[in-house]
Scaffold this motif. Structure first.
Motif, short mmCIF file in Angstrom:
data_model
loop_
_atom_site.label_atom_id
_atom_site.label_comp_id
_atom_site.label_asym_id
_atom_site.label_seq_id
_atom_site.Cartn_x
_atom_site.Cartn_y
_atom_site.Cartn_z
N ILE A 50 -0.62 1.40 -13.34
CA ILE A 50 -2.24 1.47 -12.87
C ILE A 50 -2.05 1.99 -11.59
CG2 ILE A 50 -4.26 0.27 -12.51
CD1 ILE A 50 -1.70 -1.78 -14.35
N PRO A 51 -2.81 3.32 -11.24
CA PRO A 51 -2.92 3.83 -10.19
C PRO A 51 -3.46 2.98 -9.22
CG PRO A 51 -3.83 5.38 -11.82
CD PRO A 51 -3.54 4.03 -12.50
N LEU A 52 -2.83 3.17 -7.97
CA LEU A 52 -3.26 2.26 -6.72
C LEU A 52 -4.40 3.05 -5.85
CD1 LEU A 52 -2.92 -0.55 -5.61
CD2 LEU A 52 -1.12 0.37 -4.06
N GLU A 53 -5.43 2.52 -5.82
CA GLU A 53 -6.33 3.31 -4.99
C GLU A 53 -6.58 2.57 -3.68
OE1 GLU A 53 -10.46 5.60 -5.92
OE2 GLU A 53 -10.68 3.31 -6.12
N PRO B 252 -14.02 -0.47 1.41
CA PRO B 252 -13.38 -1.65 1.21
C PRO B 252 -12.04 -1.93 1.55
CG PRO B 252 -13.62 -0.77 -0.94
CD PRO B 252 -13.91 0.37 0.05
N SER B 253 -10.85 -1.11 1.35
CA SER B 253 -9.64 -1.30 1.68
C SER B 253 -9.27 -1.09 3.07
CB SER B 253 -8.72 -0.02 1.02
OG SER B 253 -9.04 -0.09 -0.53
N SER B 254 -8.26 -1.75 3.46
CA SER B 254 -7.55 -1.75 4.77
C SER B 254 -6.78 -0.31 5.01
CB SER B 254 -7.05 -3.17 5.12
OG SER B 254 -5.99 -3.58 4.34
N VAL B 255 -6.43 -0.21 6.11
CA VAL B 255 -5.38 0.88 6.39
C VAL B 255 -4.23 0.43 7.19
CG1 VAL B 255 -6.78 2.98 5.63
CG2 VAL B 255 -6.94 2.13 7.99
N LYS B 256 -3.13 0.64 7.06
CA LYS B 256 -2.24 0.21 8.13
C LYS B 256 -2.10 0.96 9.23
CE LYS B 256 1.15 -2.00 4.79
NZ LYS B 256 2.61 -2.14 4.15
N THR C 77 0.71 -1.20 -0.03
CA THR C 77 0.01 0.11 0.02
C THR C 77 0.88 1.34 0.03
OG1 THR C 77 -0.02 -0.13 2.33
CG2 THR C 77 -1.92 -1.08 1.08
N SER C 78 2.22 1.07 0.07
CA SER C 78 3.06 2.33 0.12
C SER C 78 3.18 2.82 -1.32
CB SER C 78 4.11 2.00 0.77
OG SER C 78 4.97 1.02 -0.05
N LYS C 79 3.07 2.20 -2.31
CA LYS C 79 3.11 2.44 -3.82
C LYS C 79 2.11 3.21 -4.25
CE LYS C 79 7.19 -0.07 -3.93
NZ LYS C 79 8.44 0.59 -4.12
N GLU C 80 2.26 3.97 -5.08
CA GLU C 80 1.36 4.77 -5.66
C GLU C 80 0.70 4.06 -7.07
OE1 GLU C 80 2.63 8.74 -6.51
OE2 GLU C 80 2.76 9.37 -4.42
N ASN C 81 1.51 3.22 -7.59
CA ASN C 81 0.94 2.82 -8.90
C ASN C 81 1.44 1.06 -8.95
OD1 ASN C 81 0.17 4.95 -10.46
ND2 ASN C 81 2.50 5.74 -9.99
N VAL C 82 0.85 0.30 -9.72
CA VAL C 82 1.25 -0.94 -9.79
C VAL C 82 1.84 -0.92 -11.15
CG1 VAL C 82 0.13 -3.28 -10.36
CG2 VAL C 82 -0.89 -1.81 -8.45
N GLU C 83 2.94 -1.37 -11.28
CA GLU C 83 3.87 -1.50 -12.64
C GLU C 83 4.12 -2.68 -12.99
OE1 GLU C 83 7.56 1.32 -13.29
OE2 GLU C 83 8.06 -0.62 -12.73
#
Length: 300
Positions: free
Chosen positions: A212-215, A265-269, A181-187
């Protein structure tokens, strides 16, 4: 075998269709020798003429659709586009499909392969074929380090050969399992290659990088409860500070319970909870002060 007599033998050799290297010729080597044996009577033992070669080597060139010179020069080009504008963590559908198109505008391309670099936290989920005639199969690269926190490669066989002016369309499916989750994009990095080289300057369109942007979408809610619900702060509930021995003699005890809920739906660290309370009255006198440090509980 008698003197001055030539003996010829014919042997049929079958090459399987699964042969991978169709560019290099097949080397055929034949040698002969004499097996000594004891002869009866006055018969002389034959002798091998050492001035002549005892081994012969020839090449069988695999016929290819490469023109008169039998040298194929392909011209590969690839494009890729994800089917989603962004990848949202924690949703029911955690798959990521990328449509890939590979075009060969040159001569036949042998042992055509697509190399896919998969980011950490994703797993290979298979191929979606879109009516292409070519057989596509993918497997992990032998050079992977097997470390979970590092990217790893998959190699896909596209065509052997991929004929001239042929186009292959298919989808590569990945599944997010433990996305960083620390990344901004999926490469996702991809490149296509073949055993026969292209002309100089024609390899720039053989690689493509998909971002692809990570949301992260989280709905946090806060509820609170006070015990007691209402406090009667009067003189009869207090003891003079000079005579007070226990905390509850100064004034009534109040405890608050706060509950933070993430509805996804997303979890937060990490999440931060800021608490503000009136410590002093308008006259500057002590009003509320902490007896204990706040404690947190996980009710999962």
């Amino acid at each position: 075998m008698t003197k001055n007599r030539e003996i010829c033998e014919t042997h049929d050799v079958y090459v399987p269709d699964t042969i991978r290297d169709k560019i290099s010729p097949i080397i055929v080597s034949v040698n002969y020798t004499y097996v000594e044996r004891r002869l009866s009577g006055d018969l002389l033992e034959p002798a091998v003429d050492t001035t002549l070669p005892q081994a012969f080597t020839t090449e069988l060139v695999i016929e290819k659709d490469c023109g008169e010179d039998n040298v194929c020069i392909p011209d590969l080009k690839m494009t890729a586009k994800p089917t989603r504008e962004k990848f949202t963590l924690g949703t029911t559908d955690n798959s990521l499909l990328t449509n890939v198109s590979i075009q060969n505008s040159g001569e036949a391309s042998y042992l055509t392969q697509l190399f896919i670099t998969i980011p950490p936290g994703f797993e290979y989920g298979g191929i979606e074929k879109y009516g292409t005639k070519q057989s596509i199969s993918c497997s992990p690269s032998e050079n992977n380090s097997n470390k979970k926190d590092e990217p790893y490669d998959f190699v896909c066989d596209i065509g052997n050969p991929l004929p001239a002016n042929e186009k292959v369309d298919f989808g590569v499916r990945l599944t997010g399992t433990n996305v960083d989750t620390s990344k901004e994009n999926v490469e996702i990095k991809m490149r296509v290659n073949s055993t026969n080289e292209e002309e100089a300057g024609h390899g720039d369109d053989n690689a493509f990088t998909v971002n692809i942007p990570l949301e992260i979408k989280a709905q946090l809610s806060l509820t609170a409860r006070s015990n007691p619900d209402q406090v009667d702060y009067s003189v009869k509930n207090r003891t003079d500070l000079d005579k007070a021995v226990f905390d509850f003699e100064v004034g009534p005890l109040v405890s608050h319970l706060y509950q933070v809920i993430n509805r996804g739906p997303s979890s937060v660290k990490k999440a931060r909870f800021d608490l503000f309370f009136p410590s002093f009255s308008e006259e500057g006198k002590d009003l509320l002060y902490l007896l204990d440090l706040p404690r947190s509980y996980n009710f999962q």
